[in-house]
Motif scaffolding. Structure first.
Motif, PDB file in Angstrom:
ATOM      1  N   ARG A   1     -42.058   0.681  10.699  1.00  0.00           N
ATOM      2  CA  ARG A   1     -41.117  -0.393  11.024  1.00  0.00           C
ATOM      3  C   ARG A   1     -41.716  -1.758  10.698  1.00  0.00           C
ATOM      4  O   ARG A   1     -40.996  -2.678  10.290  1.00  0.00           O
ATOM      5  N   MET A   2     -43.017  -1.896  10.898  1.00  0.00           N
ATOM      6  CA  MET A   2     -43.666  -3.123  10.462  1.00  0.00           C
ATOM      7  C   MET A   2     -43.641  -3.226   8.931  1.00  0.00           C
ATOM      8  O   MET A   2     -43.490  -4.307   8.374  1.00  0.00           O
ATOM      9  N   ALA A   3     -43.785  -2.094   8.269  1.00  0.00           N
ATOM     10  CA  ALA A   3     -43.660  -2.088   6.815  1.00  0.00           C
ATOM     11  C   ALA A   3     -42.248  -2.501   6.393  1.00  0.00           C
ATOM     12  O   ALA A   3     -42.074  -3.171   5.366  1.00  0.00           O
ATOM     13  N   ALA A   4     -41.240  -2.112   7.185  1.00  0.00           N
ATOM     14  CA  ALA A   4     -39.868  -2.516   6.880  1.00  0.00           C
ATOM     15  C   ALA A   4     -39.709  -4.030   6.992  1.00  0.00           C
ATOM     16  O   ALA A   4     -39.061  -4.663   6.143  1.00  0.00           O
ATOM     17  N   VAL A   5     -40.296  -4.628   8.037  1.00  0.00           N
ATOM     18  CA  VAL A   5     -40.238  -6.087   8.183  1.00  0.00           C
ATOM     19  C   VAL A   5     -40.962  -6.760   7.022  1.00  0.00           C
ATOM     20  O   VAL A   5     -40.484  -7.761   6.467  1.00  0.00           O
ATOM     21  N   PHE A   6     -42.108  -6.221   6.644  1.00  0.00           N
ATOM     22  CA  PHE A   6     -42.874  -6.749   5.517  1.00  0.00           C
ATOM     23  C   PHE A   6     -42.051  -6.700   4.233  1.00  0.00           C
ATOM     24  O   PHE A   6     -41.968  -7.685   3.485  1.00  0.00           O
ATOM     25  N   THR A   7     -41.434  -5.570   3.974  1.00  0.00           N
ATOM     26  CA  THR A   7     -40.639  -5.401   2.756  1.00  0.00           C
ATOM     27  C   THR A   7     -39.420  -6.306   2.755  1.00  0.00           C
ATOM     28  O   THR A   7     -39.095  -6.936   1.737  1.00  0.00           O
ATOM     29  N   CYS A   8     -38.743  -6.390   3.900  1.00  0.00           N
ATOM     30  CA  CYS A   8     -37.534  -7.214   3.987  1.00  0.00           C
ATOM     31  C   CYS A   8     -37.866  -8.688   3.805  1.00  0.00           C
ATOM     32  O   CYS A   8     -37.169  -9.403   3.073  1.00  0.00           O
ATOM     33  N   SER A   9     -38.921  -9.163   4.465  1.00  0.00           N
ATOM     34  CA  SER A   9     -39.286 -10.574   4.340  1.00  0.00           C
ATOM     35  C   SER A   9     -39.685 -10.908   2.904  1.00  0.00           C
ATOM     36  O   SER A   9     -39.334 -11.969   2.380  1.00  0.00           O
ATOM     37  N   MET A  10     -40.403 -10.002   2.254  1.00  0.00           N
ATOM     38  CA  MET A  10     -40.780 -10.232   0.864  1.00  0.00           C
ATOM     39  C   MET A  10     -39.545 -10.274  -0.027  1.00  0.00           C
ATOM     40  O   MET A  10     -39.450 -11.088  -0.958  1.00  0.00           O
ATOM     41  N   SER A  11     -38.587  -9.416   0.244  1.00  0.00           N
ATOM     42  CA  SER A  11     -37.367  -9.395  -0.562  1.00  0.00           C
ATOM     43  C   SER A  11     -36.553 -10.668  -0.368  1.00  0.00           C
ATOM     44  O   SER A  11     -35.987 -11.207  -1.327  1.00  0.00           O
ATOM     45  N   VAL A  12     -36.500 -11.156   0.875  1.00  0.00           N
ATOM     46  CA  VAL A  12     -35.771 -12.400   1.132  1.00  0.00           C
ATOM     47  C   VAL A  12     -36.443 -13.568   0.427  1.00  0.00           C
ATOM     48  O   VAL A  12     -35.785 -14.403  -0.203  1.00  0.00           O
ATOM     49  N   ILE A  13     -37.773 -13.630   0.527  1.00  0.00           N
ATOM     50  CA  ILE A  13     -38.508 -14.699  -0.160  1.00  0.00           C
ATOM     51  C   ILE A  13     -38.292 -14.610  -1.667  1.00  0.00           C
ATOM     52  O   ILE A  13     -38.042 -15.620  -2.343  1.00  0.00           O
ATOM     53  N   GLY A  14     -38.398 -13.407  -2.209  1.00  0.00           N
ATOM     54  CA  GLY A  14     -38.206 -13.233  -3.643  1.00  0.00           C
ATOM     55  C   GLY A  14     -36.823 -13.616  -4.100  1.00  0.00           C
ATOM     56  O   GLY A  14     -36.643 -14.157  -5.201  1.00  0.00           O
ATOM     57  N   HIS A  15     -35.807 -13.346  -3.255  1.00  0.00           N
ATOM     58  CA  HIS A  15     -34.432 -13.689  -3.613  1.00  0.00           C
ATOM     59  C   HIS A  15     -34.197 -15.195  -3.533  1.00  0.00           C
ATOM     60  O   HIS A  15     -33.598 -15.788  -4.439  1.00  0.00           O
ATOM     61  N   ARG A  16     -34.689 -15.826  -2.455  1.00  0.00           N
ATOM     62  CA  ARG A  16     -34.439 -17.261  -2.265  1.00  0.00           C
ATOM     63  C   ARG A  16     -35.175 -18.108  -3.291  1.00  0.00           C
ATOM     64  O   ARG A  16     -34.660 -19.129  -3.739  1.00  0.00           O
ATOM     65  N   LEU A  17     -36.377 -17.693  -3.668  1.00  0.00           N
ATOM     66  CA  LEU A  17     -37.165 -18.467  -4.621  1.00  0.00           C
ATOM     67  C   LEU A  17     -37.009 -17.974  -6.052  1.00  0.00           C
ATOM     68  O   LEU A  17     -37.594 -18.559  -6.971  1.00  0.00           O
ATOM     69  N   ALA A  18     -36.238 -16.906  -6.236  1.00  0.00           N
ATOM     70  CA  ALA A  18     -35.988 -16.347  -7.572  1.00  0.00           C
ATOM     71  C   ALA A  18     -37.282 -15.950  -8.276  1.00  0.00           C
ATOM     72  O   ALA A  18     -37.402 -16.085  -9.496  1.00  0.00           O
TER      73      ALA A  18
ATOM     74  N   ALA B   1     -39.964  10.557   4.528  1.00  0.00           N
ATOM     75  CA  ALA B   1     -39.226   9.363   4.116  1.00  0.00           C
ATOM     76  C   ALA B   1     -40.120   8.134   4.073  1.00  0.00           C
ATOM     77  O   ALA B   1     -39.808   7.165   3.369  1.00  0.00           O
ATOM     78  N   GLU B   2     -41.237   8.174   4.803  1.00  0.00           N
ATOM     79  CA  GLU B   2     -42.141   7.019   4.794  1.00  0.00           C
ATOM     80  C   GLU B   2     -42.801   6.796   3.441  1.00  0.00           C
ATOM     81  O   GLU B   2     -43.391   5.738   3.190  1.00  0.00           O
ATOM     82  N   LEU B   3     -42.692   7.760   2.541  1.00  0.00           N
ATOM     83  CA  LEU B   3     -43.272   7.603   1.205  1.00  0.00           C
ATOM     84  C   LEU B   3     -42.540   6.547   0.380  1.00  0.00           C
ATOM     85  O   LEU B   3     -43.043   6.139  -0.679  1.00  0.00           O
ATOM     86  N   VAL B   4     -41.370   6.099   0.848  1.00  0.00           N
ATOM     87  CA  VAL B   4     -40.658   5.064   0.100  1.00  0.00           C
ATOM     88  C   VAL B   4     -41.430   3.747   0.115  1.00  0.00           C
ATOM     89  O   VAL B   4     -41.296   2.938  -0.816  1.00  0.00           O
ATOM     90  N   PHE B   5     -42.250   3.517   1.144  1.00  0.00           N
ATOM     91  CA  PHE B   5     -43.004   2.260   1.193  1.00  0.00           C
ATOM     92  C   PHE B   5     -44.085   2.197   0.122  1.00  0.00           C
ATOM     93  O   PHE B   5     -44.152   1.208  -0.620  1.00  0.00           O
ATOM     94  N   PRO B   6     -44.955   3.212  -0.003  1.00  0.00           N
ATOM     95  CA  PRO B   6     -45.897   3.136  -1.127  1.00  0.00           C
ATOM     96  C   PRO B   6     -45.205   3.150  -2.478  1.00  0.00           C
ATOM     97  O   PRO B   6     -45.710   2.548  -3.443  1.00  0.00           O
ATOM     98  N   ALA B   7     -44.035   3.809  -2.573  1.00  0.00           N
ATOM     99  CA  ALA B   7     -43.296   3.786  -3.843  1.00  0.00           C
ATOM    100  C   ALA B   7     -42.825   2.372  -4.167  1.00  0.00           C
ATOM    101  O   ALA B   7     -42.953   1.902  -5.314  1.00  0.00           O
ATOM    102  N   TRP B   8     -42.286   1.664  -3.167  1.00  0.00           N
ATOM    103  CA  TRP B   8     -41.868   0.273  -3.382  1.00  0.00           C
ATOM    104  C   TRP B   8     -43.068  -0.600  -3.730  1.00  0.00           C
ATOM    105  O   TRP B   8     -42.986  -1.457  -4.617  1.00  0.00           O
ATOM    106  N   SER B   9     -44.177  -0.402  -3.037  1.00  0.00           N
ATOM    107  CA  SER B   9     -45.384  -1.184  -3.307  1.00  0.00           C
ATOM    108  C   SER B   9     -45.863  -0.971  -4.738  1.00  0.00           C
ATOM    109  O   SER B   9     -46.303  -1.920  -5.408  1.00  0.00           O
TER     110      SER B   9
END
Length: 225
Positions: A151-168, A195-203
């Motif tokens: 779940r902390m990995a989910a917050v990490f991924t979501c925040s990175m995605s928001v930053i990446g989207h806002r700053l292009a 299902a937790e393997l999706v995090f290293p896959a995204w990384s």
């Protein structure tokens, strides 16, 4: 000359350190797979799940040996992400991004310690561990890994995605993949094994993107436009 050297170093840093994300993804995926195989869930886990088998004990030991290195490379991975974002990062989102990453590392270390405790109970004379001890250690390890670390990995991924989207700084498909990964880690990983393997896959995917983007943005040689 000094200004050119500094600019070149700033551009080369994500590309040189971007391999940290690739190594982290591979190490974390290997650790998750080995822990899943060595400390099973389900019906066969009620009686010790075959962990006294030397092969499974070796799998868990290998996973525990990989976790500290995965955590070290993850810290480098955070630095790579922040270097890719640059100075324009949002302070609020950057704090959430950094904090969730640090908590993820700490929780993964705690899960590894719980798994090590489960392994230690099988090495005592007499064979199988006592059922209460086995159940407590197994549930603690999986709760820390799946319930909290992911779940902390989910917050990490979501925040990175928001930053990446806002700053292009990330393409749209990669930000969409990040949001999908975050939703999977938040709501699916606790009920669906592996299902937790999706995090290293995204990384791995985002690290490869940073490596490619860093290569394209490298400056031209001296004397060329």
């Amino acid at each position: 000359m000094r200004t050119t050297a500094r600019r070149r170093q700033a551009l080369e840093t994500p590309r040189a350190a971007g391999l940290a994300g690739v190594v982290f993804a591979l190490l974390l995926a290997a650790a998750i797979v080995l822990i899943r195989l060595g400390i099973p869930q389900g019906a066969d886990a009620a009686t010790g799940g075959g962990l006294p088998d030397p092969t499974r004990r070796s799998a868990v030991r290998a996973a525990l040996a990989l976790v500290p290195f995965a955590g070290i490379f993850f810290l480098w991975f955070i630095g790579v992400m922040r270097a890719h974002i640059g100075d324009a990062e949002d302070k609020f989102l950057a704090t959430v991004f950094l904090g969730s990453g640090l908590v993820f590392v700490a929780t993964m270390f705690a899960a590894a310690a719980a798994a090590d405790a489960v392994l230690a109970t099988t090495n005592r004379p007499g064979g199988l561990p006592a059922p209460p001890t086995w159940d407590f250690g197994r549930h603690l390890a999986y709760t820390l890994m799946v319930g909290f670390a992911m779940r902390m990995a989910a917050v990490f991924t979501c925040s990175m995605s928001v930053i990446g989207h806002r700053l292009a700084v990330l393409p749209r498909w990669l930000t969409a993949l990040g949001f999908l990964t975050a939703l999977t880690l938040l709501f699916v990983a606790t009920n669906v094994p592996w299902a937790e393997l999706v995090f290293p896959a995204w990384s791995l995917i985002i690290s490869v993107h940073i490596l490619v983007a860093g290569g394209r943005s490298r400056p031209s040689p001296e004397g060329t436009p």
